[in-house]
Write a protein that holds these residues in place. Structure first.
Motif, short mmCIF file in Angstrom:
data_model
loop_
_atom_site.label_atom_id
_atom_site.label_comp_id
_atom_site.label_asym_id
_atom_site.label_seq_id
_atom_site.Cartn_x
_atom_site.Cartn_y
_atom_site.Cartn_z
N SER A 72 0.51 -1.25 -0.13
CA SER A 72 -0.42 -0.03 -0.19
C SER A 72 1.25 1.50 -0.28
CB SER A 72 -0.93 -0.15 1.02
OG SER A 72 -0.13 0.14 2.45
N ASP A 73 0.00 2.40 0.21
CA ASP A 73 0.69 3.42 0.24
C ASP A 73 1.57 3.43 1.16
OD1 ASP A 73 0.79 5.55 -2.94
OD2 ASP A 73 -1.20 5.06 -2.58
N GLU A 74 0.44 3.31 2.25
CA GLU A 74 0.85 3.51 3.80
C GLU A 74 2.57 2.46 3.83
OE1 GLU A 74 0.11 3.73 8.12
OE2 GLU A 74 -1.83 2.00 6.26
N GLN A 75 2.28 1.29 3.65
CA GLN A 75 3.90 1.02 3.96
C GLN A 75 4.90 1.24 2.98
OE1 GLN A 75 1.49 -2.87 2.09
NE2 GLN A 75 1.33 -3.74 3.90
N ARG A 76 5.02 1.85 1.56
CA ARG A 76 5.76 2.30 0.95
C ARG A 76 6.07 3.50 1.59
NH1 ARG A 76 3.32 0.54 -4.03
NH2 ARG A 76 1.71 2.63 -3.97
N SER A 77 5.08 4.28 1.83
CA SER A 77 5.99 5.09 2.53
C SER A 77 6.33 5.32 3.93
CB SER A 77 4.96 6.32 3.60
OG SER A 77 3.87 5.51 4.20
N ALA A 78 6.47 3.87 4.53
CA ALA A 78 7.08 3.53 5.75
C ALA A 78 8.35 3.25 5.72
CB ALA A 78 6.66 2.26 6.01
N MET A 82 -9.32 8.73 2.81
CA MET A 82 -9.28 9.55 1.46
C MET A 82 -8.78 9.27 0.17
SD MET A 82 -8.57 13.50 1.49
CE MET A 82 -9.38 14.46 0.23
N PHE A 83 -7.35 8.57 0.42
CA PHE A 83 -6.38 8.00 -0.68
C PHE A 83 -6.76 7.02 -1.32
CE2 PHE A 83 -2.44 7.04 -3.33
CZ PHE A 83 -2.28 7.92 -4.06
N ASP A 141 -8.92 4.78 -0.91
CA ASP A 141 -10.78 4.77 -1.27
C ASP A 141 -10.97 5.70 -2.44
OD1 ASP A 141 -11.31 2.20 -0.27
OD2 ASP A 141 -11.89 3.38 1.82
N LYS A 142 -10.21 6.65 -3.16
CA LYS A 142 -10.00 7.34 -3.77
C LYS A 142 -11.61 8.86 -3.55
CE LYS A 142 -7.71 5.32 -7.71
NZ LYS A 142 -7.51 4.43 -6.42
N VAL A 143 -11.90 8.78 -2.58
CA VAL A 143 -12.77 10.07 -1.85
C VAL A 143 -12.75 11.52 -2.34
CG1 VAL A 143 -14.61 10.42 0.03
CG2 VAL A 143 -12.93 8.43 -0.31
N PRO A 144 -12.99 11.67 -3.62
CA PRO A 144 -13.36 13.09 -3.17
C PRO A 144 -13.06 14.63 -2.66
CG PRO A 144 -14.41 12.27 -4.82
CD PRO A 144 -14.75 11.76 -4.14
N ALA A 145 -12.19 15.18 -2.58
CA ALA A 145 -12.12 15.92 -1.46
C ALA A 145 -13.29 16.49 -0.92
CB ALA A 145 -11.49 17.15 -1.28
N TRP A 198 -3.82 15.61 0.33
CA TRP A 198 -4.73 15.48 -0.01
C TRP A 198 -5.35 16.51 -1.38
CZ3 TRP A 198 -5.04 10.64 2.77
CH2 TRP A 198 -3.93 10.02 3.32
N ARG A 199 -6.01 17.29 -0.47
CA ARG A 199 -6.89 18.75 -0.73
C ARG A 199 -6.23 19.47 -2.00
NH1 ARG A 199 -8.85 21.62 3.70
NH2 ARG A 199 -7.09 22.48 4.44
N PHE A 200 -4.50 19.17 -1.89
CA PHE A 200 -4.04 20.37 -2.88
C PHE A 200 -3.57 19.25 -3.87
CE2 PHE A 200 -4.12 23.05 0.73
CZ PHE A 200 -4.17 24.16 0.25
#
Length: 446
Positions: free
Chosen positions: A29-35, A83-84, A86-90, A179-181
């Motif tokens: 996941s993006d979280e795992q990559r960030s770690a 949010m990221f 699950d691609k939830v719009p801001a 993520w809103r920007f």
């Protein structure tokens, strides 16, 4: 059908087959990559910003802290990256603020739980990657903060006061990422949006460092851009030496982690992978969540107190601290299994805290999975995780051994000589998950 058209379709089919094969493989996941991102920030070392040893001493003595990840993401209960991922719009995600009104939020209960768990400091996610601030923030883009949510109040202020009341040090987590920007993903291509993005970070850091009295820890996260590279790779954008000079002016003694792109006062290691290797030269901190995610999800993969204690021991014998995370639910309640685990760690520290708090690692290097040591004055503390046999043989110590006491039981046999120290403890007198022995040494060397 034209040959060129046929070749194009074949290439497309091959591409789709390749994509399908790749999709079948488990992807991090993006979280795992960030770690896994590097915490070191070589481009902007700024050594003049580092705290002197005397101002770092309390943090190095504390050894154990409690992290709290809490925000709007507790409502859907899918973790803080909801949010990221699950691609939830801001705009849709922002509607969660209309429902965020924690009726059982009791920061005193949180602080008491941390104290019961043996923690010496707490760190709260004042603002995570979704951009929602738990504090009153005039700098927040779009007034996306707690006072403008259903809660209608600053949630950080009472937490800071509660932590201080319980004798703990205060730490605030802040993510520059938002993520809103759109400029987070395209900072060079969208200069105006990037300017507002950066301006928000500088403004909110100034608010956090000036609104709540003394802050002891500033815990940055997400300094990288577009979920790529390391924190240091984004230093050109954040100018972390400039940012942290503002911090130092407002909070001269705050301990700062390296996740803004500056080297920081200590190193970080994220995730629950086992700790191994020699004593590390720089102070560092291991952090992971007691539950399966950082933000609230239903309890399913809750670590035991023994698992946390093992990581704590493996950190302190290597010059590190441990910061363990709790994920309260949307109503502000810490789930029961996480509370139980933390209190179990506290009971262990009540018994063995003398071997953990206010110590430094060594003098012997740890042996992975077998033993490690801490020291204070003429006392050495040996943590034995596994006994290779009836006896454990250690290399010669720098000073003469005058006595050995088994803090885990009543019996221990030992003999000291030129070849080293030999120890034996009956199985029934060993501790779980480690046996802790106190070794007294003479002031004179061998």
């Amino acid at each position: 059908m034209k040959p060129s058209r046929l070749l194009t379709l074949c290439a497309l089919a091959c591409s789709l087959l390749g994509s399908s094969a790749r999709a079948a493989e488990p992807q991090p996941s993006d979280e795992q990559r960030s770690a896994t991102k590097s915490a070191n920030a070589d481009p902007t070392l700024a050594p003049d910003l580092l705290l002197p040893a005397q101002d770092m001493a309390w943090w190095r003595d504390a050894k154990f802290g409690v992290f709290v990840h809490w925000g709007l993401y507790a409502i859907p209960a899918k973790g803080e990256w909801h949010m990221f991922n699950d691609k939830v719009p801001a705009a849709e995600y922002a509607k969660l603020a209309e429902r965020f009104n924690p009726q059982h939020y009791d920061p005193d209960a949180w602080a008491q739980l941390a104290a019961d768990g043996g923690a010496r400091y707490m760190v709260l996610t004042a603002r995570h990657h979704d951009g929602f601030s738990l504090f009153a923030s005039k700098a927040s883009w779009g007034q996306f903060d707690a006072p403008h949510s259903a809660a209608k109040r600053d949630l950080v202020a009472p937490w800071v006061q509660a932590v201080r009341r319980h004798g703990l040090r205060v730490g605030l987590y802040y993510s520059p990422l938002d993520w809103r920007f759109p400029a987070y993903f395209h900072p060079r291509e969208m200069p105006e949006n990037a300017r507002e993005f950066k301006q928000q970070t500088y403004g909110q850091i100034q608010e956090l460092m000036s609104q709540y009295g003394r802050i002891d820890v500033l815990w940055y996260d997400g300094g990288w851009l577009a979920h790529q590279g390391s924190d240091a790779d984004a230093a050109w954008f954040w100018e972390p030496d400039r940012l942290n000079r503002i911090v130092r002016k407002l909070q001269p003694q705050v301990v700062i982690n390296p996740r803004s792109g500056w080297q920081g006062d200590f190193d970080t290691e994220e995730g629950d992978a086992p700790i191994g290797g020699p004593i590390r030269a720089r102070p560092w901190e291991k952090t992971f969540s007691i539950n399966g995610a950082w933000g609230y999800v239903p309890e399913g993969q809750v670590k035991t107190a023994d698992q946390v204690v093992t990581q704590l021991v493996n950190a302190v014998v290597r010059n590190g601290n441990l910061l363990v995370n709790l994920g309260p639910d949307a109503d502000g309640v810490v789930p029961p299994k996480q509370s139980e685990t933390l209190r179990g760690v506290g009971r262990w520290l009540q018994r063995y805290g003398q071997a953990v708090y206010d110590t430094r690692p060594g003098p012997l290097q740890p042996a992975d999975g077998v033993y490690g040591m801490t020291q204070r004055g003429d006392k050495l503390y040996l943590f034995v995780q596994r006994w290779p046999g009836d006896e454990l043989h250690l290399p010669a110590l720098p000073k003469r051994v005058t006595g050995v006491r088994n803090l885990s039981g009543d019996e221990v046999a030992w003999r000291d000589g030129p070849q080293g120290l030999t120890l034996s403890v009956p199985v029934a007198q060993r501790g779980e998950p480690v046996t802790v022995l106190e070794i007294s040494t003479a002031a004179d060397p061998r």
